[in-house]
Motif scaffolding. Structure first.
Motif, mmCIF file in Angstrom:
data_model
loop_
_atom_site.group_PDB
_atom_site.id
_atom_site.type_symbol
_atom_site.label_atom_id
_atom_site.label_comp_id
_atom_site.label_asym_id
_atom_site.label_seq_id
_atom_site.Cartn_x
_atom_site.Cartn_y
_atom_site.Cartn_z
ATOM 1 N N UNK A 50 43.641 -31.506 -11.853
ATOM 2 C CA UNK A 50 43.791 -30.180 -11.251
ATOM 3 C C UNK A 50 42.774 -29.170 -11.775
ATOM 4 N N UNK A 51 41.843 -29.619 -12.602
ATOM 5 C CA UNK A 51 40.852 -28.696 -13.152
ATOM 6 C C UNK A 51 40.013 -28.021 -12.070
ATOM 7 N N UNK A 52 39.503 -28.755 -11.052
ATOM 8 C CA UNK A 52 38.724 -28.046 -10.019
ATOM 9 C C UNK A 52 39.518 -26.939 -9.337
ATOM 10 N N UNK A 53 40.790 -27.187 -9.031
ATOM 11 C CA UNK A 53 41.610 -26.158 -8.400
ATOM 12 C C UNK A 53 41.838 -24.984 -9.346
ATOM 13 N N UNK A 54 42.070 -25.282 -10.623
ATOM 14 C CA UNK A 54 42.290 -24.209 -11.596
ATOM 15 C C UNK A 54 41.052 -23.339 -11.757
ATOM 16 N N UNK A 55 39.883 -23.964 -11.827
ATOM 17 C CA UNK A 55 38.667 -23.177 -11.977
ATOM 18 C C UNK A 55 38.322 -22.425 -10.698
ATOM 19 N N UNK A 56 38.705 -22.972 -9.540
ATOM 20 C CA UNK A 56 38.533 -22.215 -8.299
ATOM 21 C C UNK A 56 39.393 -20.956 -8.319
ATOM 22 N N UNK A 57 40.598 -21.064 -8.844
ATOM 23 C CA UNK A 57 41.461 -19.884 -8.969
ATOM 24 C C UNK A 57 40.854 -18.884 -9.953
ATOM 25 N N UNK A 58 40.219 -19.401 -11.005
ATOM 26 C CA UNK A 58 39.529 -18.519 -11.947
ATOM 27 C C UNK A 58 38.389 -17.767 -11.275
ATOM 28 N N UNK A 59 37.611 -18.469 -10.427
ATOM 29 C CA UNK A 59 36.519 -17.813 -9.723
ATOM 30 C C UNK A 59 37.044 -16.741 -8.772
ATOM 31 N N UNK A 60 38.164 -17.022 -8.114
ATOM 32 C CA UNK A 60 38.773 -16.022 -7.242
ATOM 33 C C UNK A 60 39.120 -14.770 -8.032
ATOM 34 N N UNK A 61 39.691 -14.975 -9.223
ATOM 35 C CA UNK A 61 40.018 -13.833 -10.092
ATOM 36 C C UNK A 61 38.785 -13.002 -10.404
ATOM 37 N N UNK A 62 37.707 -13.651 -10.797
ATOM 38 C CA UNK A 62 36.513 -12.930 -11.212
ATOM 39 C C UNK A 62 35.895 -12.145 -10.062
ATOM 40 N N UNK A 63 35.799 -12.773 -8.898
ATOM 41 C CA UNK A 63 35.142 -12.093 -7.780
ATOM 42 C C UNK A 63 36.041 -11.028 -7.165
ATOM 43 N N UNK A 64 37.357 -11.233 -7.203
ATOM 44 C CA UNK A 64 38.268 -10.192 -6.727
ATOM 45 C C UNK A 64 38.168 -8.962 -7.629
ATOM 46 N N UNK A 87 46.788 -17.031 -16.169
ATOM 47 C CA UNK A 87 45.857 -16.530 -15.158
ATOM 48 C C UNK A 87 46.135 -15.064 -14.838
ATOM 49 N N UNK A 88 47.397 -14.686 -14.733
ATOM 50 C CA UNK A 88 47.744 -13.290 -14.447
ATOM 51 C C UNK A 88 47.196 -12.368 -15.540
ATOM 52 N N UNK A 89 47.355 -12.775 -16.794
ATOM 53 C CA UNK A 89 46.812 -11.973 -17.885
ATOM 54 C C UNK A 89 45.306 -11.847 -17.806
#
Length: 404
Positions: free
Chosen positions: A134-148, A14-16
């Motif tokens: 944990x997929x919903x939580x992982x994809x929520x973190x992905x969305x946070x990355x994109x919008x940030x 995710x960091x990458x």
């Protein structure tokens, strides 16, 4: 099961992704600024982005098939390496005073191909790093990355461009280097976890994935709805910019999109519990159709920003719900092809959006253009509301093979 925050492989991955997303966003603003500075032509300024987007769409289907055939880790590493070289090359050419438009167009094509390979490989790899629960939580973190990245990237890109024309492109190259290192350390699985079908042609590979998608009524309906909505919503960008006018106010309005996405990512779990995927898609589309006409009220830039903030609140939940459905239902040996096909189907008309928005703004004015586009959005939503698949309570069938 360990908490997702302790899943080191996913968090490094995710960091990458976050680093490369930020770099892509800041250079996405720097490219048109650079072309405007070089040529003074708005048309040529939009050409570089259009070429990159068009290339990614054109090669999306074969790229997805290659992701299912080739080593996925090498695809991710190779795509990052290519983009390191191209972006560093743009920065180096600027420092040497040797950059030309053909060079920029070549970079747009090469990076478009690299992105077309990276996106489905990224989607297929992510679901192999996270347990199904944990997929919903992982994809929520992905969305946070994109919008940030969407919030911080344009402002950072403008600031870096002011420091020096080469700076944002060299920084973008550095972000791809971070992504390269993170992919290597995350130990992304190289091959699908389920055995692929016997060797066949690429055309047969693509046809297999398209047939699988066509056999899912919910996916067919979602593709039609998203294709139309993406065209209409993206076409509003130019009318909104013309309507707001002042560059500073335009920055405030664009920042509201990122803020709304970040807030929506935090709300996504609650929204997904309220409605199944199809009904959630319809609800989001109706929200757009009812809220976006309010943009034409002459109440200032902050009103426009508020309207867009509200509209963006539902977007992360829509994206996450669909990503989870795909991760849980698509056979792993078909993940790359399905992701590639969905990218093409969702974005196939999007390159026409700037042209549509520009023509409507020029000939009708900004506010009438927005209202005309909202009529198109209502038409898409009303048509989709007749779909039994979208109104159904269920989702896509869950595949039998579990995620490792």
């Amino acid at each position: 099961m360990q908490p997702l925050r302790r899943n080191l492989r996913f968090q490094v991955f995710w960091v990458g992704s976050a680093a490369s997303e930020l770099g892509s966003t800041l250079s996405g603003l720097a490219f048109p600024l650079l072309v405007l500075a070089m040529t003074g032509s708005p048309t040529q300024a939009g050409l570089v982005g259009a070429v990159a987007m068009g290339t990614e769409i054109l090669v999306g289907l074969p790229a997805g098939a290659l992701v299912d055939r080739w080593d996925r880790r090498r695809i991710l590493l190779g795509a990052d390496l290519v983009r390191i070289v191209t972006m560093a090359g743009v920065g180096g050419a600027l420092l040497a005073g040797a950059l030309t438009m053909p060079h920029l167009l070549a970079v747009a094509v090469v990076n478009g191909v690299a992105s077309a390979l990276f996106r489905p490989a990224h989607g297929a790899s992510l679901r192999a790093l996270v347990p199904p629960e944990q997929l919903p939580t992982a994809y929520a973190q992905e969305q946070t990355r994109q919008h940030a990245a969407g919030l911080a990237g344009p402002a950072l890109g403008g600031a870096l461009f002011a420091l020096g024309r080469a700076v944002p492109f060299l920084v973008d190259a550095a972000t791809y280097l971070v992504s390269f290192v993170c992919v290597a350390f995350a130990r992304v699985p190289r091959r699908p976890e389920t055995p692929p079908a016997p060797a066949q042609s690429m055309r047969a590979d693509i046809a297999e994935a398209v047939r699988w998608m066509w056999d899912q009524p919910l996916l067919r309906a979602v593709c039609g709805l998203v294709l139309g909505c993406n065209l209409v919503v993206n076409a509003m960008t130019i009318p909104i910019i013309v309507l707001v006018g002042d560059p500073v106010d335009v920055g405030v309005v664009m920042a509201a999109l990122g803020l709304g996405g970040l807030a929506g990512a935090a709300l996504s779990a609650r929204l997904m519990r309220l409605l199944p995927t199809g009904r959630l898609m319809l609800a989001g589309s109706w929200l757009f159709a009812l809220v976006l006409p309010l943009l034409v009220l002459p109440l200032g830039a902050y009103w426009t920003a508020g309207v867009l903030f509200v509209a963006m609140l539902v977007v992360p939940a829509l994206n996450i719900a669909l990503e989870v459905e795909i991760a849980r239902s698509v056979p792993d040996h078909m993940q790359g092809r399905v992701h590639g096909a969905l990218n093409v189907m969702f974005s196939g008309l999007t390159p026409l959006a700037p042209l549509l928005g520009g023509l409507l703004s020029q000939h009708a004015g900004a506010a009438p253009a927005i209202l005309v586009l909202c009529v198109g959005l209502v038409a898409c939503t009303v048509t989709a509301s007749f779909s039994r698949s979208l109104r159904a309570k269920g989702g896509l069938p869950v595949r039998e093979t579990p995620v490792s």
